[in-house]
Design a protein around this motif. Structure first.
Motif, PDB file in Angstrom:
ATOM      1  N   UNK A 272     -19.112  50.744  61.268  1.00 35.98           N
ATOM      2  CA  UNK A 272     -19.507  51.157  59.927  1.00 35.98           C
ATOM      3  C   UNK A 272     -21.015  51.355  59.821  1.00 35.98           C
ATOM      4  N   UNK A 273     -21.404  52.336  59.012  1.00 34.99           N
ATOM      5  CA  UNK A 273     -22.795  52.525  58.624  1.00 34.99           C
ATOM      6  C   UNK A 273     -22.840  52.281  57.126  1.00 34.99           C
ATOM      7  N   UNK A 274     -23.801  51.497  56.683  1.00 36.16           N
ATOM      8  CA  UNK A 274     -23.900  51.167  55.268  1.00 36.16           C
ATOM      9  C   UNK A 274     -25.185  51.767  54.690  1.00 36.16           C
ATOM     10  N   UNK A 275     -25.085  52.947  54.043  1.00 38.61           N
ATOM     11  CA  UNK A 275     -26.283  53.598  53.516  1.00 38.61           C
ATOM     12  C   UNK A 275     -26.859  52.899  52.287  1.00 38.61           C
ATOM     13  N   UNK A 276     -26.046  52.104  51.627  1.00 34.08           N
ATOM     14  CA  UNK A 276     -26.475  51.354  50.451  1.00 34.08           C
ATOM     15  C   UNK A 276     -25.540  50.166  50.268  1.00 34.08           C
ATOM     16  N   UNK A 277     -25.923  49.244  49.421  1.00 37.68           N
ATOM     17  CA  UNK A 277     -25.122  48.037  49.216  1.00 37.68           C
ATOM     18  C   UNK A 277     -23.695  48.390  48.790  1.00 37.68           C
ATOM     19  N   UNK A 278     -22.729  47.738  49.411  1.00 33.32           N
ATOM     20  CA  UNK A 278     -21.300  47.896  49.098  1.00 33.32           C
ATOM     21  C   UNK A 278     -20.744  49.287  49.380  1.00 33.32           C
ATOM     22  N   UNK A 279     -21.398  50.047  50.242  1.00 31.96           N
ATOM     23  CA  UNK A 279     -20.886  51.353  50.662  1.00 31.96           C
ATOM     24  C   UNK A 279     -20.815  51.366  52.172  1.00 31.96           C
ATOM     25  N   UNK A 280     -19.688  51.818  52.707  1.00 32.28           N
ATOM     26  CA  UNK A 280     -19.482  51.884  54.150  1.00 32.28           C
ATOM     27  C   UNK A 280     -19.029  53.284  54.524  1.00 32.28           C
ATOM     28  N   UNK A 281     -19.564  53.781  55.643  1.00 36.41           N
ATOM     29  CA  UNK A 281     -19.194  55.108  56.115  1.00 36.41           C
ATOM     30  C   UNK A 281     -18.641  55.024  57.527  1.00 36.41           C
ATOM     31  N   UNK A 282     -17.586  55.800  57.795  1.00 40.72           N
ATOM     32  CA  UNK A 282     -17.048  55.908  59.148  1.00 40.72           C
ATOM     33  C   UNK A 282     -18.059  56.700  59.985  1.00 40.72           C
ATOM     34  N   UNK A 283     -17.966  56.653  61.311  1.00 42.02           N
ATOM     35  CA  UNK A 283     -18.941  57.381  62.146  1.00 42.02           C
ATOM     36  C   UNK A 283     -19.044  58.872  61.810  1.00 42.02           C
ATOM     37  N   UNK A 284     -17.927  59.509  61.524  1.00 43.31           N
ATOM     38  CA  UNK A 284     -17.938  60.941  61.195  1.00 43.31           C
ATOM     39  C   UNK A 284     -18.752  61.206  59.923  1.00 43.31           C
ATOM     40  N   UNK A 285     -18.548  60.391  58.909  1.00 40.49           N
ATOM     41  CA  UNK A 285     -19.258  60.614  57.654  1.00 40.49           C
ATOM     42  C   UNK A 285     -20.671  60.042  57.670  1.00 40.49           C
ATOM     43  N   UNK A 286     -20.945  59.095  58.554  1.00 40.98           N
ATOM     44  CA  UNK A 286     -22.326  58.629  58.737  1.00 40.98           C
ATOM     45  C   UNK A 286     -23.170  59.782  59.284  1.00 40.98           C
ATOM     46  N   UNK A 287     -22.591  60.547  60.211  1.00 36.57           N
ATOM     47  CA  UNK A 287     -23.278  61.722  60.753  1.00 36.57           C
ATOM     48  C   UNK A 287     -23.474  62.776  59.663  1.00 36.57           C
ATOM     49  N   UNK A 288     -22.439  63.007  58.861  1.00 34.03           N
ATOM     50  CA  UNK A 288     -22.551  63.979  57.764  1.00 34.03           C
ATOM     51  C   UNK A 288     -23.622  63.539  56.764  1.00 34.03           C
ATOM     52  N   UNK A 289     -23.712  62.238  56.499  1.00 36.93           N
ATOM     53  CA  UNK A 289     -24.726  61.714  55.585  1.00 36.93           C
ATOM     54  C   UNK A 289     -26.129  61.933  56.155  1.00 36.93           C
ATOM     55  N   UNK A 290     -26.283  61.690  57.457  1.00 43.75           N
ATOM     56  CA  UNK A 290     -27.576  61.896  58.120  1.00 43.75           C
ATOM     57  C   UNK A 290     -27.990  63.375  58.043  1.00 43.75           C
ATOM     58  N   UNK A 291     -27.039  64.273  58.268  1.00 38.49           N
ATOM     59  CA  UNK A 291     -27.316  65.711  58.181  1.00 38.49           C
ATOM     60  C   UNK A 291     -27.662  66.108  56.742  1.00 38.49           C
ATOM     61  N   UNK A 292     -26.965  65.524  55.767  1.00 36.99           N
ATOM     62  CA  UNK A 292     -27.233  65.799  54.364  1.00 36.99           C
ATOM     63  C   UNK A 292     -28.655  65.375  54.003  1.00 36.99           C
ATOM     64  N   UNK A 293     -29.065  64.187  54.477  1.00 34.67           N
ATOM     65  CA  UNK A 293     -30.425  63.712  54.213  1.00 34.67           C
ATOM     66  C   UNK A 293     -31.471  64.633  54.836  1.00 34.67           C
ATOM     67  N   UNK A 294     -31.217  65.079  56.070  1.00 29.68           N
ATOM     68  CA  UNK A 294     -32.155  65.975  56.752  1.00 29.68           C
ATOM     69  C   UNK A 294     -32.261  67.310  56.000  1.00 29.68           C
ATOM     70  N   UNK A 295     -31.146  67.857  55.565  1.00 26.72           N
ATOM     71  CA  UNK A 295     -31.153  69.121  54.811  1.00 26.72           C
ATOM     72  C   UNK A 295     -31.884  68.950  53.483  1.00 26.72           C
ATOM     73  N   UNK A 296     -31.652  67.839  52.839  1.00 23.55           N
ATOM     74  CA  UNK A 296     -32.313  67.560  51.562  1.00 23.55           C
ATOM     75  C   UNK A 296     -33.829  67.478  51.754  1.00 23.55           C
ATOM     76  N   UNK A 297     -34.266  66.879  52.866  1.00 26.84           N
ATOM     77  CA  UNK A 297     -35.689  66.768  53.165  1.00 26.84           C
ATOM     78  C   UNK A 297     -36.331  68.121  53.410  1.00 26.84           C
ATOM     79  N   UNK A 298     -35.604  69.047  54.006  1.00 23.94           N
ATOM     80  CA  UNK A 298     -36.140  70.382  54.265  1.00 23.94           C
ATOM     81  C   UNK A 298     -36.309  71.188  52.991  1.00 23.94           C
ATOM     82  N   UNK A 299     -35.505  70.891  51.978  1.00 22.26           N
ATOM     83  CA  UNK A 299     -35.562  71.646  50.713  1.00 22.26           C
ATOM     84  C   UNK A 299     -36.727  71.212  49.834  1.00 22.26           C
ATOM     85  N   UNK A 300     -37.222  70.015  50.027  1.00 22.10           N
ATOM     86  CA  UNK A 300     -38.272  69.485  49.157  1.00 22.10           C
ATOM     87  C   UNK A 300     -39.646  69.844  49.639  1.00 22.10           C
TER      88      UNK A 300
END
Length: 84
Positions: free
Chosen positions: A56-84
């Motif tokens: 599990x990856x826990x991006x915030x308190x009481x939230x858990x992500x499977x490996x597939x969605x942890x990767x999707x979350x990491x990609x989402x954060x990177x894309x969000x950073x490029x837009x700002x």
């Protein structure tokens, strides 16, 4: 019936049998957690894939992500950073 060998505190071993099958993580370990990635198309609203604490990856308190969605979350954060 499903049976498991468990180690008790103090080192003793026991066999615990149950007619209910416990969910397992993709790695094979027991999965006490469920993935919280939002999936609007599902009735529950989240992925709900069973995951163990080690996978599990826990991006915030009481939230858990499977490996597939942890990767999707990491990609989402990177894309969000490029837009700002």
């Amino acid at each position: 019936m499903t049976c498991e060998h468990v180690t008790l505190p103090g080192g003793a071993r026991a066999i615990v049998c149950s007619s209910r099958r416990r969910p397992r993580c993709a790695c094979g370990r027991p999965a006490p957690l469920l993935c919280d990635w939002k999936m609007p198309g599902k009735r529950s609203g989240t992925c709900d894939k069973p995951i163990c604490a080690e996978c599990s990856t826990s991006p915030t308190k009481d939230k858990d992500l499977c490996p597939e969605h942890a990767l999707a979350f990491k990609e989402w954060l990177a894309e969000r950073g490029r837009r700002q």
